[in-house]
Design a protein around this motif. Structure first.
Motif, mmCIF file in Angstrom:
data_model
loop_
_atom_site.group_PDB
_atom_site.id
_atom_site.type_symbol
_atom_site.label_atom_id
_atom_site.label_comp_id
_atom_site.label_asym_id
_atom_site.label_seq_id
_atom_site.Cartn_x
_atom_site.Cartn_y
_atom_site.Cartn_z
ATOM 1 N N ASP A 1 117.716 -1.016 -71.762
ATOM 2 C CA ASP A 1 117.070 -2.293 -71.460
ATOM 3 C C ASP A 1 117.862 -3.475 -72.012
ATOM 4 O O ASP A 1 117.883 -4.556 -71.402
ATOM 5 C CB ASP A 1 115.648 -2.295 -72.020
ATOM 6 N N THR A 2 118.518 -3.300 -73.151
ATOM 7 C CA THR A 2 119.346 -4.383 -73.692
ATOM 8 C C THR A 2 120.513 -4.679 -72.755
ATOM 9 O O THR A 2 120.845 -5.842 -72.504
ATOM 10 C CB THR A 2 119.861 -4.021 -75.092
ATOM 11 N N LEU A 3 121.126 -3.638 -72.205
ATOM 12 C CA LEU A 3 122.219 -3.836 -71.256
ATOM 13 C C LEU A 3 121.736 -4.536 -69.988
ATOM 14 O O LEU A 3 122.496 -5.257 -69.332
ATOM 15 C CB LEU A 3 122.865 -2.497 -70.903
ATOM 16 N N LEU A 4 120.447 -4.345 -69.645
ATOM 17 C CA LEU A 4 119.881 -4.982 -68.455
ATOM 18 C C LEU A 4 119.265 -6.345 -68.754
ATOM 19 O O LEU A 4 118.799 -7.030 -67.842
ATOM 20 C CB LEU A 4 118.813 -4.071 -67.835
ATOM 21 N N GLY A 5 119.242 -6.724 -70.028
ATOM 22 C CA GLY A 5 118.638 -7.998 -70.393
ATOM 23 C C GLY A 5 117.130 -7.975 -70.423
ATOM 24 O O GLY A 5 116.474 -9.018 -70.311
ATOM 25 N N PHE B 1 117.981 11.591 -67.701
ATOM 26 C CA PHE B 1 118.840 10.831 -66.797
ATOM 27 C C PHE B 1 120.000 10.199 -67.553
ATOM 28 O O PHE B 1 119.882 9.878 -68.740
ATOM 29 C CB PHE B 1 118.036 9.739 -66.077
ATOM 30 N N THR B 2 121.079 9.990 -66.848
ATOM 31 C CA THR B 2 122.268 9.412 -67.487
ATOM 32 C C THR B 2 121.971 8.053 -68.104
ATOM 33 O O THR B 2 122.515 7.723 -69.161
ATOM 34 C CB THR B 2 123.403 9.282 -66.466
ATOM 35 N N ILE B 3 121.119 7.265 -67.467
ATOM 36 C CA ILE B 3 120.842 5.919 -67.973
ATOM 37 C C ILE B 3 119.969 5.951 -69.220
ATOM 38 O O ILE B 3 119.820 4.919 -69.898
ATOM 39 C CB ILE B 3 120.191 5.018 -66.898
ATOM 40 N N ARG C 1 126.513 4.204 -68.103
ATOM 41 C CA ARG C 1 126.833 2.788 -67.890
ATOM 42 C C ARG C 1 127.096 2.498 -66.422
ATOM 43 O O ARG C 1 126.587 1.525 -65.859
ATOM 44 C CB ARG C 1 128.068 2.412 -68.701
ATOM 45 N N ALA C 2 127.922 3.346 -65.811
ATOM 46 C CA ALA C 2 128.254 3.137 -64.402
ATOM 47 C C ALA C 2 127.019 3.276 -63.530
ATOM 48 O O ALA C 2 126.812 2.495 -62.590
ATOM 49 C CB ALA C 2 129.332 4.125 -63.961
ATOM 50 N N ASP C 3 126.173 4.243 -63.837
ATOM 51 C CA ASP C 3 124.949 4.432 -63.063
ATOM 52 C C ASP C 3 124.011 3.250 -63.236
ATOM 53 O O ASP C 3 123.352 2.815 -62.282
ATOM 54 C CB ASP C 3 124.248 5.728 -63.478
ATOM 55 N N LEU C 4 123.964 2.712 -64.443
ATOM 56 C CA LEU C 4 123.100 1.559 -64.691
ATOM 57 C C LEU C 4 123.598 0.346 -63.901
ATOM 58 O O LEU C 4 122.801 -0.372 -63.284
ATOM 59 C CB LEU C 4 123.086 1.244 -66.188
ATOM 60 N N ALA C 5 124.892 0.155 -63.888
ATOM 61 C CA ALA C 5 125.466 -0.972 -63.143
ATOM 62 C C ALA C 5 125.228 -0.827 -61.647
ATOM 63 O O ALA C 5 125.015 -1.813 -60.939
ATOM 64 C CB ALA C 5 126.967 -1.073 -63.431
ATOM 65 N N GLY D 1 116.206 1.680 -59.929
ATOM 66 C CA GLY D 1 117.142 2.173 -58.934
ATOM 67 C C GLY D 1 117.153 1.418 -57.627
ATOM 68 O O GLY D 1 116.120 0.949 -57.157
ATOM 69 N N ASP D 2 118.344 1.305 -57.039
ATOM 70 C CA ASP D 2 118.479 0.775 -55.687
ATOM 71 C C ASP D 2 118.523 1.902 -54.667
ATOM 72 O O ASP D 2 118.033 1.771 -53.552
ATOM 73 C CB ASP D 2 119.758 -0.072 -55.566
ATOM 74 N N SER D 3 119.138 3.012 -55.051
ATOM 75 C CA SER D 3 119.213 4.166 -54.150
ATOM 76 C C SER D 3 119.182 5.437 -54.981
ATOM 77 O O SER D 3 119.747 5.486 -56.077
ATOM 78 C CB SER D 3 120.505 4.116 -53.320
ATOM 79 N N PRO D 4 118.512 6.469 -54.485
ATOM 80 C CA PRO D 4 118.408 7.705 -55.261
ATOM 81 C C PRO D 4 119.684 8.535 -55.166
ATOM 82 O O PRO D 4 120.372 8.539 -54.147
ATOM 83 C CB PRO D 4 117.237 8.436 -54.590
#
Length: 403
Positions: free
Chosen positions: A40-44, A124-126, A145-149, A181-184
């Motif tokens: 959540d910190t990485l997502l603000g 999950f990775t995130i 990180r990549a999955d979160l981005a 998520g935007d896409s599964p």
């Protein structure tokens, strides 16, 4: 593993009182914030709960913290978790773990000092991101990180194995997809679809907890539609057949500026049938208040006006009916109810006894009649209630004398 160069942005939790004292007590390299707080910190996103992972065994954690004057509560020490209270800051500290055995509902764990082994048992990775609370350096073992981005929700490793370890991860996958998520991930989605029947082995309380969180996720409409398409609900909630009513309720809540409500949204997924609502509420082991509300939400009756419904049923229950049955001017009516202070009838039974009624059923009937008239007239002031009480009492006394 060395940090990969990413550093957490500054965030309020990094300055919580007592946190630095806690990490210092555990020792350099022995404390990393893990999971949701890092994500959540990485997502603000604001963080309210903090989990710390450590390679120290639970007894050593307790010794070090107590020696530093930090309060320790052995909340889950058998599983490696203690709760630490440092200068008012509450943090859960858990020893690194690995799964020994799993049965889809619970796991037997052993302690380890291997950070990657601990990360590998997460879902999950995130959610498997770690960070040094002092320096902010991030540790990422599985591409979180990549999955979160990319807004990509993906199981760590083999999705079927992750689901076999804990069947609840099927519902968690969709909840996190609706939130982040935007896409599964295709493999993860296929695994959830293939193992949907595993949900039947879970306690209904665990299912309800995940389901109600999913109801209020920001992208719930799209994800619930996907779950219906994939047959995810069928093993445990076959009554859910369409997301259309749910989507309307979500839109009305948004337009009215009303916080998403999980019970209202669950009701929107079910047919407007009291017996079905009662069955689902019992099956999910909802609280008595939640069951009562779910059943009440199958009835469109507003008792003549939204304020009347709010008075008789409660504010939330009235809004349920406004939104679930597409009442006229539902948004405006809901906004009015949010701002309206529900009044109390400014009259007691004693006032009717003073007017000549006999204590008992006669007073109760008359008081109900006064209240009904008061509601019908739109909750007029006390002076008008006195007039209504006079008229009702006169009628009751005439009826008694003519018997």
């Amino acid at each position: 593993m060395k940090p990969d160069g990413l550093t957490l942005p500054d965030a309020p939790w990094r300055h919580w009182p007592g946190l630095d004292r806690l990490t210092a007590a555990l020792g350099t390299g022995n404390a990393r914030v893990v999971g949701g707080a890092v994500r959540d910190t990485l997502l603000g996103i604001p963080v309210s709960d903090l989990d710390i992972a450590t390679p120290l065994d639970p007894q050593e954690v307790m010794r070090r913290l107590e020696r530093a004057g930090i309060k320790v509560i052995p909340t889950g020490i058998v599983h490696g978790t203690i709760t630490a209270v440092s200068s008012g800051t509450v943090v859960e500290v858990t020893t690194l773990r690995r799964d020994v055995t799993t049965d889809g509902r619970r796991a037997t764990v052993a302690f380890t000092d291997d950070w990657k082994e601990d990360a590998a048992r997460r879902d999950f990775t995130i959610n498997a991101l770690y960070a040094d609370p002092d320096t902010g350096e991030v540790f990422d073992y599985f591409g979180g990180r990549a999955d979160l981005a990319a807004r990509h929700v993906r199981f760590i490793g083999d999705p079927l194995r992750r689901i076999a370890e804990d069947h609840l991860r099927i519902l968690r996958f969709f909840r996190f997809l609706a939130r982040f998520g935007d896409s599964p991930d295709a493999a993860s989605l296929d695994a959830c679809t293939a193992r949907a029947n595993d949900l039947m082995a879970l306690s209904r309380e665990r299912i309800a907890d995940e389901l109600l969180k999913l109801m209020v996720a920001k992208d719930a409409v799209r994800v619930i539609a996907l779950m219906l398409e994939r047959g995810i609900f069928r093993p445990v909630l076959p009554e859910i057949a369409s997301v259309e009513r749910f989507a309307r309720v979500e839109a009305l809540e948004s337009e009215a500026g009303i916080e998403a409500d999980p019970i209202r949204r669950l009701a929107a997924l079910l047919p407007a049938d009291a017996s079905i609502a009662e069955s689902v509420g019992g099956r999910l082991k909802l609280s008595n208040a939640q069951r009562k509300r779910l059943i009440a939400a199958t009835d469109a009756d507003l008792f003549g006006a939204p304020r009347a419904a709010a008075y008789r049923l409660g504010r939330d229950e009235a809004i349920d009916r406004l939104f679930l049955f597409d009442a006229e001017d539902a948004v405006a009516a809901a906004r009015d109810l949010i701002d309206w202070e529900i009044p109390r009838l400014p009259l007691a039974g004693g006032a009717l006894i003073q007017r000549g009624l006999t204590k008992g059923p006669d007073v109760a009937r008359a008081l109900r009649a006064v209240e009904s008239q008061w509601i019908e007239e739109g909750f007029p002031d006390a002076a008008r209630v006195e007039q209504i009480a006079d008229a009702v009492t006169d009628q009751a006394l005439r009826s008694t004398s003519s018997e």
